[in-house]
Scaffold this active site. Sequence first.
Site, PDB file in Angstrom:
ATOM      1  N   CYS A 121     -41.158  63.324   2.676  1.00 38.10           N
ATOM      2  CA  CYS A 121     -41.086  63.071   1.359  1.00 38.10           C
ATOM      3  C   CYS A 121     -42.416  62.128   1.262  1.00 38.10           C
ATOM      4  O   CYS A 121     -42.741  61.054   1.693  1.00 38.10           O
ATOM      5  CB  CYS A 121     -39.821  62.295   1.051  1.00 38.10           C
ATOM      6  SG  CYS A 121     -39.923  61.930  -0.573  1.00 38.10           S
ATOM      7  N   CYS A 125     -39.669  54.734  -0.685  1.00 38.53           N
ATOM      8  CA  CYS A 125     -38.573  54.000  -0.657  1.00 38.53           C
ATOM      9  C   CYS A 125     -38.337  53.259   0.658  1.00 38.53           C
ATOM     10  O   CYS A 125     -38.292  53.913   1.594  1.00 38.53           O
ATOM     11  CB  CYS A 125     -37.366  54.960  -0.974  1.00 38.53           C
ATOM     12  SG  CYS A 125     -37.609  56.122  -2.589  1.00 38.53           S
ATOM     13  N   CYS A 128     -35.881  54.348   3.312  1.00 38.18           N
ATOM     14  CA  CYS A 128     -35.702  55.814   3.624  1.00 38.18           C
ATOM     15  C   CYS A 128     -36.278  56.324   5.149  1.00 38.18           C
ATOM     16  O   CYS A 128     -37.387  56.292   5.222  1.00 38.18           O
ATOM     17  CB  CYS A 128     -35.714  56.527   2.408  1.00 38.18           C
ATOM     18  SG  CYS A 128     -35.536  58.262   2.787  1.00 38.18           S
ATOM     19  N   CYS A 174     -22.672  68.291  -1.229  1.00 38.11           N
ATOM     20  CA  CYS A 174     -23.561  67.647  -1.897  1.00 38.11           C
ATOM     21  C   CYS A 174     -24.895  68.106  -1.054  1.00 38.11           C
ATOM     22  O   CYS A 174     -25.119  67.737   0.080  1.00 38.11           O
ATOM     23  CB  CYS A 174     -23.343  66.321  -1.812  1.00 38.11           C
ATOM     24  SG  CYS A 174     -24.723  65.420  -2.534  1.00 38.11           S
ATOM     25  N   CYS A 207     -22.618  69.410  -5.614  1.00 36.89           N
ATOM     26  CA  CYS A 207     -23.644  68.332  -6.241  1.00 36.89           C
ATOM     27  C   CYS A 207     -24.794  68.308  -5.355  1.00 36.89           C
ATOM     28  O   CYS A 207     -24.956  69.124  -4.384  1.00 36.89           O
ATOM     29  CB  CYS A 207     -22.736  66.978  -5.621  1.00 36.89           C
ATOM     30  SG  CYS A 207     -23.619  65.507  -5.964  1.00 36.89           S
ATOM     31  N   CYS A 213     -23.420  61.297 -10.684  1.00 33.69           N
ATOM     32  CA  CYS A 213     -23.169  60.442  -9.521  1.00 33.69           C
ATOM     33  C   CYS A 213     -24.254  59.475  -9.405  1.00 33.69           C
ATOM     34  O   CYS A 213     -25.339  60.067  -9.131  1.00 33.69           O
ATOM     35  CB  CYS A 213     -23.199  61.408  -8.305  1.00 33.69           C
ATOM     36  SG  CYS A 213     -22.833  60.434  -6.653  1.00 33.69           S
ATOM     37  N   ARG A 224     -17.657  55.573  -4.453  1.00 33.08           N
ATOM     38  CA  ARG A 224     -17.570  55.967  -3.067  1.00 33.08           C
ATOM     39  C   ARG A 224     -18.107  55.207  -2.014  1.00 33.08           C
ATOM     40  O   ARG A 224     -19.062  54.438  -2.215  1.00 33.08           O
ATOM     41  CB  ARG A 224     -18.460  57.299  -2.843  1.00 33.08           C
ATOM     42  CG  ARG A 224     -18.604  57.801  -1.645  1.00 33.08           C
ATOM     43  CD  ARG A 224     -19.213  59.275  -1.715  1.00 33.08           C
ATOM     44  NE  ARG A 224     -18.689  60.342  -2.651  1.00 33.08           N
ATOM     45  CZ  ARG A 224     -19.503  60.580  -3.542  1.00 33.08           C
ATOM     46  NH1 ARG A 224     -20.832  60.386  -3.762  1.00 33.08           N
ATOM     47  NH2 ARG A 224     -18.810  61.522  -4.417  1.00 33.08           N
TER      48      ARG A 224
HETATM   49  N1  SAM Z   1     -35.040  62.370  -2.910  1.00 33.73           N
HETATM   50  C1  SAM Z   1     -33.785  62.207  -3.583  1.00 33.73           C
HETATM   51  C2  SAM Z   1     -33.950  60.815  -4.254  1.00 33.73           C
HETATM   52  O1  SAM Z   1     -34.300  60.063  -3.773  1.00 33.73           O
HETATM   53  O2  SAM Z   1     -33.264  60.502  -5.116  1.00 33.73           O
HETATM   54  C3  SAM Z   1     -32.413  62.453  -2.904  1.00 33.73           C
HETATM   55  C4  SAM Z   1     -32.222  61.947  -1.608  1.00 33.73           C
HETATM   56  S1  SAM Z   1     -32.328  60.438  -1.386  1.00 33.73           S
HETATM   57  C5  SAM Z   1     -32.110  60.098   0.376  1.00 33.73           C
HETATM   58  C6  SAM Z   1     -30.867  59.885  -1.917  1.00 33.73           C
HETATM   59  C7  SAM Z   1     -30.032  58.389  -1.928  1.00 33.73           C
HETATM   60  O3  SAM Z   1     -29.662  58.136  -0.537  1.00 33.73           O
HETATM   61  C8  SAM Z   1     -31.271  57.212  -2.101  1.00 33.73           C
HETATM   62  O4  SAM Z   1     -31.177  57.063  -3.378  1.00 33.73           O
HETATM   63  C9  SAM Z   1     -30.384  56.103  -1.464  1.00 33.73           C
HETATM   64  O5  SAM Z   1     -29.759  55.318  -2.299  1.00 33.73           O
HETATM   65  C10 SAM Z   1     -29.598  56.605  -0.225  1.00 33.73           C
HETATM   66  N2  SAM Z   1     -30.350  56.294   1.145  1.00 33.73           N
HETATM   67  C11 SAM Z   1     -31.436  56.625   1.707  1.00 33.73           C
HETATM   68  N3  SAM Z   1     -31.536  56.050   2.702  1.00 33.73           N
HETATM   69  C12 SAM Z   1     -30.583  55.383   3.064  1.00 33.73           C
HETATM   70  C13 SAM Z   1     -30.468  54.350   3.813  1.00 33.73           C
HETATM   71  N4  SAM Z   1     -31.121  54.265   5.050  1.00 33.73           N
HETATM   72  N5  SAM Z   1     -29.229  53.596   3.797  1.00 33.73           N
HETATM   73  C14 SAM Z   1     -28.465  53.830   2.780  1.00 33.73           C
HETATM   74  N6  SAM Z   1     -28.745  54.822   1.781  1.00 33.73           N
HETATM   75  C15 SAM Z   1     -29.812  55.365   1.793  1.00 33.73           C
HETATM   76  C1  DTB Z   2     -25.901  58.621  -1.760  1.00 27.07           C
HETATM   77  O1  DTB Z   2     -25.518  57.604  -2.732  1.00 27.07           O
HETATM   78  N1  DTB Z   2     -25.816  58.242  -0.690  1.00 27.07           N
HETATM   79  C2  DTB Z   2     -26.102  59.622   0.226  1.00 27.07           C
HETATM   80  C3  DTB Z   2     -26.185  60.570  -0.949  1.00 27.07           C
HETATM   81  N2  DTB Z   2     -25.937  59.670  -2.091  1.00 27.07           N
HETATM   82  C4  DTB Z   2     -27.396  61.498  -0.981  1.00 27.07           C
HETATM   83  C5  DTB Z   2     -27.248  59.489   1.076  1.00 27.07           C
HETATM   84  C6  DTB Z   2     -27.044  58.458   2.272  1.00 27.07           C
HETATM   85  C7  DTB Z   2     -28.209  58.580   3.220  1.00 27.07           C
HETATM   86  C8  DTB Z   2     -28.213  57.874   4.252  1.00 27.07           C
HETATM   87  C9  DTB Z   2     -29.426  58.028   5.161  1.00 27.07           C
HETATM   88  C10 DTB Z   2     -29.609  59.278   5.664  1.00 27.07           C
HETATM   89  O2  DTB Z   2     -28.568  59.823   6.479  1.00 27.07           O
HETATM   90  O3  DTB Z   2     -30.854  59.774   5.659  1.00 27.07           O
HETATM   91 FE1  SF4 Z   3     -37.966  60.260  -0.737  1.00 25.15          FE
HETATM   92 FE2  SF4 Z   3     -36.171  59.190   0.768  1.00 25.15          FE
HETATM   93 FE3  SF4 Z   3     -37.131  57.936  -1.598  1.00 25.15          FE
HETATM   94 FE4  SF4 Z   3     -35.543  60.202  -1.732  1.00 25.15          FE
HETATM   95  S1  SF4 Z   3     -34.920  58.212  -0.957  1.00 25.15           S
HETATM   96  S2  SF4 Z   3     -37.464  60.018  -2.808  1.00 25.15           S
HETATM   97  S3  SF4 Z   3     -36.086  61.258   0.283  1.00 25.15           S
HETATM   98  S4  SF4 Z   3     -38.243  58.343   0.540  1.00 25.15           S
END
Ligand code: SAM
Ligand code: DTB
Ligand code: SF4
Length: 344
Positions: free
Chosen positions: A60, A64, A67, A104, A135, A195, A267
Amino acid sequence: MDGMTSEFAVRHDWALAEIEAIFNLPFMDLLARAHAVHAAHHDPHAVQVSTLLSIKTGGCPEDCAYCPQAQRYHTGVEAQKLLDVDAVLERARAAKAAGASRFCMGAAWRGPKDRDIPKVAEMIHAVKSLGLETCATMGLLGEGHARQLKDAGLDYYNHNLDTAPDFYGEIIHTREFEDRLDTLDEIRHAGLKTCCGGIVGMGETRTQRAGLLQALANLPEHPQSVPINQLVRVPGTPLEHAPDMDPFEFVRTIAVTRIVMPESIVRLSAGRQQMSDELQALCFFAGAGSIFMGEKLLTTGNPDVEHDHALFARLDLHPLHIETESQTVVTTHADILEACPHVA
Ligand code: SAM
Ligand code: DTB
Ligand code: SF4
């Protein structure tokens, strides 16, 4: 309006100081109040079960700080192409057999390109026809995307605010808080259910946790589903050494979420693998009414399905019964035992 009425009312005019005052209540009073709100609006013995699948992993371009899928961090997550429909369907069938009522699909995109939408629409249509709620979480939506996804059978779109507006700039630099609000508008206007939640444990203050909840509760409509994620600290991300958060502070966050958005389903989202059963039980008491079930979230771990089924049985919880247009989803504990006979 008397005190009882206002306590259970749906409001969109929360002041930060009011939310902080709820956060600062004595712990037992906070939990008692949150549970009362929960029981007034929901069956406190029912837990909605969702399963996640990463349909497009890693690579990506966004930054973030939490992430594991951001290309720029070295987390060991390998970038993969969009899965094909059959692979997604196989996972959706397994999720349904394990007791999930919602599936989802997550994509590690800044947002989908126009050319991605037909492929994702095909997946959504196929998953929906299994009798599951659908979702998707794919980032920022462009013109017309939300409507096309809705037409394909999408029920919910997940797009999180992630953190308070005044902490956001320390976590993400490649998209603005306002961009997120725009996508939430697109979702709502297309008639999709929202959501939307955030992450705690990123080094924010309690006031900033209250600020996240204020931003969520003062949206034009409360999101139907509010995921509260505990940061999963992934090596290689800038937040890998984020400070520990007191687990009871996490429970407080669930309780305050419950109180300020009384009709939403809250959730207990990422971070459950790092939590004890006892801590999760407190979260359910405080108003959590949904979990992700399945061995993986998107790229990180989640409790074993058997462990979650046993936890439900020990706490006298059962999966929320959801009627979809196509059929009734597996919901009773007996159904689950039939699908997974090894669960005690
Ligand atoms: N790329 C899209 C976005 O950012 O909206 C969708 C996938 S993104 C992984 C969805 C959500 O996962 C993020 O907004 C964040 O709240 C959650 N998330 C990602 N990494 C995480 C982590 N290490 N711990 C907890 N939540 C996480
Ligand atoms: C949300 O709020 N939490 C989920 C879902 N929406 C997409 C994602 C959590 C991701 C945790 C890190 C991972 O497994 O990569
Ligand atoms: Fe990309 Fe992760 Fe940010 Fe979603 S949360 S936009 S997958 S870097």
